[in-house]
Design a protein around this motif. Sequence first.
Motif, PDB file in Angstrom:
ATOM      1  N   CYS A 251     -34.088 -24.421  -2.805  1.00 43.28           N
ATOM      2  CA  CYS A 251     -35.379 -25.054  -2.290  1.00 43.28           C
ATOM      3  C   CYS A 251     -34.969 -25.868  -0.948  1.00 43.28           C
ATOM      4  CB  CYS A 251     -36.386 -25.513  -3.003  1.00 43.28           C
ATOM      5  SG  CYS A 251     -36.014 -27.388  -3.799  1.00 43.28           S
ATOM      6  N   PHE A 252     -33.903 -26.594  -0.962  1.00 41.82           N
ATOM      7  CA  PHE A 252     -33.567 -27.740   0.005  1.00 41.82           C
ATOM      8  C   PHE A 252     -34.556 -28.734   0.118  1.00 41.82           C
ATOM      9  CE2 PHE A 252     -29.684 -26.024   2.054  1.00 41.82           C
ATOM     10  CZ  PHE A 252     -29.843 -24.740   1.624  1.00 41.82           C
ATOM     11  N   GLU A 253     -35.368 -28.959  -0.821  1.00 40.57           N
ATOM     12  CA  GLU A 253     -36.267 -30.077  -0.903  1.00 40.57           C
ATOM     13  C   GLU A 253     -35.417 -31.359  -1.236  1.00 40.57           C
ATOM     14  OE1 GLU A 253     -38.922 -29.933   0.771  1.00 40.57           O
ATOM     15  OE2 GLU A 253     -40.468 -28.867  -0.320  1.00 40.57           O
TER      16      GLU A 253
ATOM     17  N   ARG B 229     -32.483 -30.347  10.882  1.00 40.75           N
ATOM     18  CA  ARG B 229     -33.181 -31.576  11.894  1.00 40.75           C
ATOM     19  C   ARG B 229     -32.165 -32.696  11.822  1.00 40.75           C
ATOM     20  NH1 ARG B 229     -38.020 -32.482   8.211  1.00 40.75           N
ATOM     21  NH2 ARG B 229     -38.562 -34.206   9.420  1.00 40.75           N
TER      22      ARG B 229
ATOM     23  N   ILE C 191     -38.197 -19.434  -0.996  1.00 37.01           N
ATOM     24  CA  ILE C 191     -39.218 -19.984  -1.752  1.00 37.01           C
ATOM     25  C   ILE C 191     -40.475 -19.415  -1.381  1.00 37.01           C
ATOM     26  CG2 ILE C 191     -40.621 -22.098  -2.335  1.00 37.01           C
ATOM     27  CD1 ILE C 191     -37.659 -22.165  -3.671  1.00 37.01           C
TER      28      ILE C 191
ATOM     29  N   CYS D   5     -29.245 -32.141  -5.679  1.00 36.05           N
ATOM     30  CA  CYS D   5     -29.132 -31.264  -6.836  1.00 36.05           C
ATOM     31  C   CYS D   5     -27.752 -30.384  -7.196  1.00 36.05           C
ATOM     32  CB  CYS D   5     -29.916 -30.133  -7.111  1.00 36.05           C
ATOM     33  SG  CYS D   5     -31.880 -30.904  -7.174  1.00 36.05           S
ATOM     34  N   GLN D   6     -27.092 -30.356  -6.164  1.00 37.74           N
ATOM     35  CA  GLN D   6     -25.886 -29.424  -6.156  1.00 37.74           C
ATOM     36  C   GLN D   6     -24.705 -30.359  -5.912  1.00 37.74           C
ATOM     37  OE1 GLN D   6     -26.812 -26.564  -7.591  1.00 37.74           O
ATOM     38  NE2 GLN D   6     -26.132 -25.076  -6.136  1.00 37.74           N
TER      39      GLN D   6
ATOM     40  N   ARG E 204     -32.818 -32.596  -0.242  1.00 39.27           N
ATOM     41  CA  ARG E 204     -31.976 -33.223   0.542  1.00 39.27           C
ATOM     42  C   ARG E 204     -31.867 -34.686   0.906  1.00 39.27           C
ATOM     43  NH1 ARG E 204     -33.343 -29.955   5.588  1.00 39.27           N
ATOM     44  NH2 ARG E 204     -35.090 -29.407   4.470  1.00 39.27           N
TER      45      ARG E 204
ATOM     46  N   GLU F  56     -23.423 -38.180   5.666  1.00 39.69           N
ATOM     47  CA  GLU F  56     -23.687 -36.900   6.000  1.00 39.69           C
ATOM     48  C   GLU F  56     -25.206 -36.430   5.734  1.00 39.69           C
ATOM     49  OE1 GLU F  56     -20.872 -34.004   4.765  1.00 39.69           O
ATOM     50  OE2 GLU F  56     -21.890 -32.207   5.089  1.00 39.69           O
ATOM     51  N   ALA F  57     -25.851 -35.855   6.494  1.00 40.17           N
ATOM     52  CA  ALA F  57     -27.253 -35.655   6.302  1.00 40.17           C
ATOM     53  C   ALA F  57     -27.271 -34.138   5.673  1.00 40.17           C
ATOM     54  CB  ALA F  57     -27.996 -35.694   7.748  1.00 40.17           C
ATOM     55  N   HIS F  58     -28.570 -33.891   5.213  1.00 38.13           N
ATOM     56  CA  HIS F  58     -28.987 -32.687   4.505  1.00 38.13           C
ATOM     57  C   HIS F  58     -27.944 -32.125   3.475  1.00 38.13           C
ATOM     58  CE1 HIS F  58     -32.036 -32.479   7.564  1.00 38.13           C
ATOM     59  NE2 HIS F  58     -31.085 -32.553   8.644  1.00 38.13           N
TER      60      HIS F  58
ATOM     61  N   ARG G 111     -36.964 -36.587   0.573  1.00 41.22           N
ATOM     62  CA  ARG G 111     -37.202 -36.350   2.183  1.00 41.22           C
ATOM     63  C   ARG G 111     -38.425 -36.462   2.594  1.00 41.22           C
ATOM     64  NH1 ARG G 111     -37.904 -31.462   4.622  1.00 41.22           N
ATOM     65  NH2 ARG G 111     -38.984 -30.303   3.334  1.00 41.22           N
ATOM     66  N   ARG G 112     -38.745 -36.459   3.958  1.00 40.31           N
ATOM     67  CA  ARG G 112     -40.155 -36.538   4.230  1.00 40.31           C
ATOM     68  C   ARG G 112     -40.064 -35.140   5.039  1.00 40.31           C
ATOM     69  NH1 ARG G 112     -43.804 -40.286   3.857  1.00 40.31           N
ATOM     70  NH2 ARG G 112     -43.141 -42.147   3.214  1.00 40.31           N
ATOM     71  N   SER G 113     -41.174 -34.217   4.903  1.00 37.54           N
ATOM     72  CA  SER G 113     -41.527 -32.890   5.479  1.00 37.54           C
ATOM     73  C   SER G 113     -41.314 -33.166   6.728  1.00 37.54           C
ATOM     74  CB  SER G 113     -42.437 -32.259   4.832  1.00 37.54           C
ATOM     75  OG  SER G 113     -43.617 -32.816   5.055  1.00 37.54           O
TER      76      SER G 113
ATOM     77  N   ARG H 237     -27.700 -31.069  -0.342  1.00 37.76           N
ATOM     78  CA  ARG H 237     -28.337 -30.934  -1.458  1.00 37.76           C
ATOM     79  C   ARG H 237     -27.784 -31.496  -2.730  1.00 37.76           C
ATOM     80  NH1 ARG H 237     -27.345 -24.716  -2.069  1.00 37.76           N
ATOM     81  NH2 ARG H 237     -25.419 -25.286  -1.691  1.00 37.76           N
TER      82      ARG H 237
END
Lengths: 428, 377, 82
Positions: free
Chosen positions: C52-54, B223, A388, C68-69, C56, C62-64, C35-37, C66
């Motif tokens: 973009c991984f936003e 993280r 990005i 959208c996928q 997540r 299971e964390a993280h 998510r929080r950045s 995506r």
Amino acid sequence: MDRVRRECDVLVVGAGPAGLAAAYRAAKAGRRVVVIDDNPDAGGQIWRGEQREPRSPEAQVWFERLRSVDLQLISGARVFQQSGPRMLLAETSDGNVCELIFESLVLATGARERFLPFPGWTLPNVMGAGGLQALLKNGLPIDGKKIVIAGSGPLLLAVAGYLRWHGAEVLLIAEQATSMRLARFGVGLVGHGGKTSQVFALRRELKGVRYLTDCWVVAANGEQKLERVTLQRAGKRWTVSCDYLACGFHLVPNLELAELLGCEIADGAVRVDEFQKTSVKHVYAAGEATGIGGLELSLVEGEIAGFATAGVQEEARRLFPERAKQRRFADLLNRTFALRDELKTLATPETIVCRCEDVVFDRLRAHDSWRAAKLQTRCGMGPCQGRICGSAVEFLFGWKSESVRPPILPVRVGSLLATSRHKNHEDL
Amino acid sequence: MSSPVYDVVIIGGGIVGAACAAECAAAGLQVAIVEAKMIGGGATAAGMGHLTVMDDSAAQFALTRYSQLLWQEVKDELPREVEYDACGTIWVAADDDEMQEVLRKQEFYSARGVEVEVLDAHAVAEAEPQLRPGLAGGLRVAGDSVIYPPCAAQFFVHRAVSRRARLFVGKAVQEITADGVRLRDGSVISAGVIVNAAGSWSPMLTAGLQVQKRKGHLVITDRYPRFLRHQLVELGYLKSAHTLTAESVAFNIQPRRTGQLLIGSSRQFEVDDAKVEAGILSRMLSRAIEFLPGLGALSSLRAWTGFRAATPDKLPLIGPDVEHRRLYLATGHEGLGITTSMGTAKLLVDQIVGRRPAIPVEPYLPARMAGAELAHA
Amino acid sequence: MPETISLIVNGVQVRMPVGSMVSAAVLTAGQTLFRRSVTGEPRGPLCGMGICFECRVTIDGEAHCRSCQTLCHDGMDVRTDG
């Protein structure tokens, strides 16, 4: 950990139009074909969701063709590493690793939107143009929502049409290109029969939607999510309340796998010869990865690559004139939607450029190279691996992306163990 | 002969060179720093970033302990991006033999005023719930911390520049001359003293230097904020660091403030290529998963490598070169360059200006190598 | 085969058509913060295509993932950051 091994004659990475076209032609010519794609379903971006129910005529044709041949489709799998000259590793959706062994490889990795930072672009409900369209195709309810579409490229119009069709209220489309350029584009389209009728169809669909050239978003505002956007045109600024901002600045090719394999890159795209062969033996590339050019070009390049991998040179040659015609359209496209310099001044010192690591513009411009900036700010070191922010800093500072290292997409730590087990297996 | 332009020219803008530059400038010397690529771009960019005490020799302990106290003094001035985090270290004991080693370490450190705590099997599991069951225990060193080294190197450079040090970045040194350095572009920087702080490149500028490149791999995860609290090191780490075999791995992991986990460590001699090698990476990660079974399922974002500068006796070279009248060495820090950068800077400047060093410098003098060679001859 | 499936987003049940992605389910549930950045900013999907991984979120522990996928499945437990 389970490891699956798949051997084939032709491995196609990417199940969008180019990949499917290549796979179809290779399979029809009798080759064993495997298609692998990161998305849960085939179709890439433009045909997202159409594997289940094709809507567009082209998608219907191609998905039916696909069903008529024998090939293997692995969806939800990400290629992350090269483990041998003719071997790629992919992590599948169940967390296992798939070892893909091939004679020829077709890279149909497509493109992604270019995002440029501006104040408020990180707010929830600010998305790409293709991004919002993808979300809509993925099930987002949009009926009655107010949308501002902005950025650049023909995608903005396609997205506007699609959103309207699903009941959204498209308030306006802000295209940064000049009206002069777009007028030339319109004139230029005359030589591209099919395109002109597409454009007229779009114009009908978009009757009543304000399409503003020389216009761009200067800020997005809201508390916890987007509430309004501020636009600029001819020195005037005004604010519009909305639910979503769909903002993207045209497309850039996905090059990471090609770079990992050592394919020569020229002008930001994979360089290919007339048979879609890259500089690496037995590796072909087709579609947006070789240069942004739209659906028809992707399809014809995919077919040529498919024929080429099957050794059917003559059939490939028959498509050269069509490809040449589509490439002329692509050139016109890319010239029209080139980005203007004012877009470099949208980011303020506090505007976040790297979203993964929250690195602001002010910190980045203190450096004179991408490498130094990455090292000192960690920009580009997050999960998006610079996809990005990389396109943004290339536009803002002229910094080019560096050589890639595996894994080219985040994978489980355990997936990085796969190769050593493979080696043990070979030793036995 | 032209009069020197600088009092000191330092070759290498890694954390060691940068710390030396800051210390030289603080001592009132006119400093030039010459860095071929970018500040903190060498081994500094591939370091685990730990600030730890080491007890494998009296000299190693003295230097790391001295350095750690210097870091304590400066920690409140470090900018946010240096990410100073006093998370502490736990040395993990897998079995009773290693527990004996833990007790030995405890005695050693306690006698020297380093705060440590022995953890039994139950306590280590409580301290780090993600560790596999069945470990014997560990040693917690509360005073250890971690930082992000490239930004620390930049911090030292800023300190030097704020005291009028001159920075030459993107300039490679072609050779060390009688009274300075000649750059690859032909220009010359004259100085009263030259410091070779070029890390794994130092033997290219000073022939015969007993510094060998030792490749290392790292992986960083996404993280996972509650996964780990301390830096963890296996007691076998020193075996790996000390071995002369071609390649070895040892478990070492560090939490980042964001909750990312930095995984190491591997060592390879005789490899020049910086590319990520799947085989040894796999060995390194397997070792880590043996200690932290949950690690396998975590998302990894990046893998990269770096080259440590290793000497035959595991101690750095800090002091005057035996041949060149004006040359000093500040290199050969192997895996401890981040920690000992500050102590190195002090000892180097002590020797340049004739100050009394806070700890004995003899174990680190380059002359010791010449002595050893003669002894063998 | 049922036309809709039912999953749980932050403890609230959401019905989605078969073939929907988790990201659409989260937004349907009225949750815009995925998510929080690293500095605590609220974030949601940007690219819609897995780059973009936003987007997540934590799915079934299971964390993280995506969102959208990831296709929605019956009974999925989805949690966003707070």
